[in-house]
Write a protein that holds these residues in place. Structure first.
Motif, PDB file in Angstrom:
ATOM      1  N   UNK A 108      -1.871   3.403 -10.635  1.00  0.00           N
ATOM      2  CA  UNK A 108      -3.060   4.249 -10.662  1.00  0.00           C
ATOM      3  C   UNK A 108      -2.767   5.653 -10.125  1.00  0.00           C
ATOM      4  N   UNK A 109      -1.498   5.962  -9.947  1.00  0.00           N
ATOM      5  CA  UNK A 109      -1.137   7.308  -9.519  1.00  0.00           C
ATOM      6  C   UNK A 109      -0.793   7.458  -8.057  1.00  0.00           C
ATOM      7  N   UNK A 110      -0.811   6.356  -7.302  1.00  0.00           N
ATOM      8  CA  UNK A 110      -0.496   6.430  -5.884  1.00  0.00           C
ATOM      9  C   UNK A 110       0.968   6.138  -5.599  1.00  0.00           C
ATOM     10  N   UNK A 111       1.274   5.988  -4.305  1.00  0.00           N
ATOM     11  CA  UNK A 111       2.648   5.708  -3.883  1.00  0.00           C
ATOM     12  C   UNK A 111       2.893   4.225  -3.635  1.00  0.00           C
ATOM     13  N   UNK A 112       1.834   3.430  -3.549  1.00  0.00           N
ATOM     14  CA  UNK A 112       1.978   1.992  -3.404  1.00  0.00           C
ATOM     15  C   UNK A 112       2.557   1.539  -2.072  1.00  0.00           C
ATOM     16  N   UNK A 113       2.362   2.321  -1.008  1.00  0.00           N
ATOM     17  CA  UNK A 113       2.926   1.975   0.290  1.00  0.00           C
ATOM     18  C   UNK A 113       2.051   0.949   1.010  1.00  0.00           C
ATOM     19  N   UNK A 114       2.687   0.173   1.868  1.00  0.00           N
ATOM     20  CA  UNK A 114       1.943  -0.745   2.717  1.00  0.00           C
ATOM     21  C   UNK A 114       1.285   0.000   3.858  1.00  0.00           C
ATOM     22  N   UNK A 115       0.559  -0.727   4.693  1.00  0.00           N
ATOM     23  CA  UNK A 115      -0.202  -0.094   5.777  1.00  0.00           C
ATOM     24  C   UNK A 115       0.713   0.592   6.784  1.00  0.00           C
TER      25      UNK A 115
END
Length: 380
Positions: free
Chosen positions: A58-65
């Motif tokens: 969706x255009x993000x970086x997909x990082x965890x918390x």
């Protein structure tokens, strides 16, 4: 137990901090009092801050918390416009993440990419005049109609509200349903029946505009319901899980910046013919600042780690939020005391940091609410 970041993570933090400091430099005039500009928001999008934890599809970086919090910490440390930082984090954690988890696939693909780039700004619309900490007391209602819902009511405090293009809105859909009484909706700014209020004056976070909303027979299509009707409470708590951990990493960065400023000041400043480092009352105050910051850092990292491991993290999150909010407020006040009259003036941004720290003990659940959550987790 591992207490260090990898070389890659450390390099990314340092590069991010450098990019932030270049894009939003600290000036001798202190942070600006005006609201952020669209170009500021777009710059945050370019740097990736508006989509850190959003899935890559969706255009993000997909990082965890945990990795997200680490970069938010760099943003809070390097950017003197804490209101801008807060607005960006509220957009990401209170709005984008619930959309990423609960919206329909069509809604995700249509809205999230522009939210990650900064082309769209989102506001979280839950607080009402009679429903702050008591979110079960919402009076904004939503009633079914053909193809969707009709919303009526008012929201009193929407961060980013006057500038936002869309709103994650919580409304009462079945008063008799107990914990399933509310539903979450995505409402576009252009929706008929929605009136966006003017920004109001507030104590701190000056760069982030905040205002109210009024819904008068405002139609929202079924496709803009998040999750299922009645899941609003679950969705809100999900967003709080992100907000109470990752958003507060920005204040961890602020605490580090204040500590650096104090260390530089006491080494340079002289009184009674001696440097301030000779005065135990001053150096012990700095020791307390360091203690608060490092204790809060460990609690925050632990809460984020537990979230990433999908372990129960309610207790860790409440402890982290309480320690960070109370700690950064105390450290900001200590910084004013250490700087004296210079800290009271606006030029160094010290008094602004204090004003920006005050709301941390209020939003995302007050400190007293966090203590109640901690007690519940302890079984008392």
């Amino acid at each position: 137990m591992e207490f260090d970041w990898t070389t890659e993570q450390t390099t990314r933090f340092e590069d991010t901090l450098k990019a932030v400091s270049t894009a939003f430099p600290l000036t001798d005039d202190g942070p600006p009092a005006d609201f952020y500009r669209r170009e500021d928001w777009l710059r945050l999008g370019e740097l990736g801050f508006l989509g850190l934890s959003v899935p890559t599809r969706y255009g993000g970086s997909g990082l965890g918390a945990l990795e997200t919090a680490h970069l938010v910490e760099a943003l809070g440390r390097g950017c003197g416009q804490t209101g801008l930082v807060f607005g960006a984090n509220a957009h990401l954690f209170a709005c984008a993440m619930p959309l990423a988890e609960f919206a329909t696939e069509e809604t995700r693909r249509r809205l999230l990419p522009s939210m990650c780039t900064g082309e769209a700004i989102a506001g979280n619309a839950i607080t009402e005049e009679t429903a702050g900490s008591d979110v079960a007391a919402l009076t904004t209602t939503a009633h079914r109609t053909t193809g969707g819902w009709i919303l009526n009511g008012e929201k009193s405090f929407v961060s980013n509200g006057p500038a936002a293009d869309l709103f994650l809105t919580y409304a009462l859909t079945d008063r008799a349903a107990g914990p399933f009484a509310t539903t979450a909706f995505v409402v576009q700014r252009t929706a008929d029946g929605l009136t966006v209020g003017e920004p109001f004056a507030k104590m701190g976070l000056s760069q982030c505009p905040a205002g109210g909303l009024r819904f008068e027979n405002c139609f929202v299509p079924d496709s803009h319901v998040l999750g299922e009707p009645g899941q609003g409470g679950i969705i809100f708590q999900h967003s709080m899980g992100w907000e109470r951990t990752c958003l507060f990493a920005a204040y961890l960065g602020l605490a580090d910046r204040l500590l650096e400023q104090c260390l530089h000041h006491v080494r340079q400043r002289r009184q009674f013919g001696r440097p301030l480092t000779d005065f135990q009352a001053v150096t012990h105050r700095i020791a307390d600042m360091k203690l608060r910051t490092e204790a809060a850092r460990l609690l925050l990292y632990r809460a984020c780690w537990e979230k990433d491991q999908e372990r129960p993290h309610r207790l860790a999150t409440a402890l982290s939020k309480l320690a960070l909010s109370e700690g950064v407020l105390a450290s900001a006040l200590d910084t004013v005391r250490i700087f004296g009259a210079r800290g009271y003036r606006s030029a160094d941004g010290i008094e602004a940091a204090l004003r920006d720290a005050v709301p941390t003990v209020l939003f995302s659940g007050t400190s007293d609410i966090q203590r109640e959550l901690i007690c519940k987790e302890l079984g008392i």
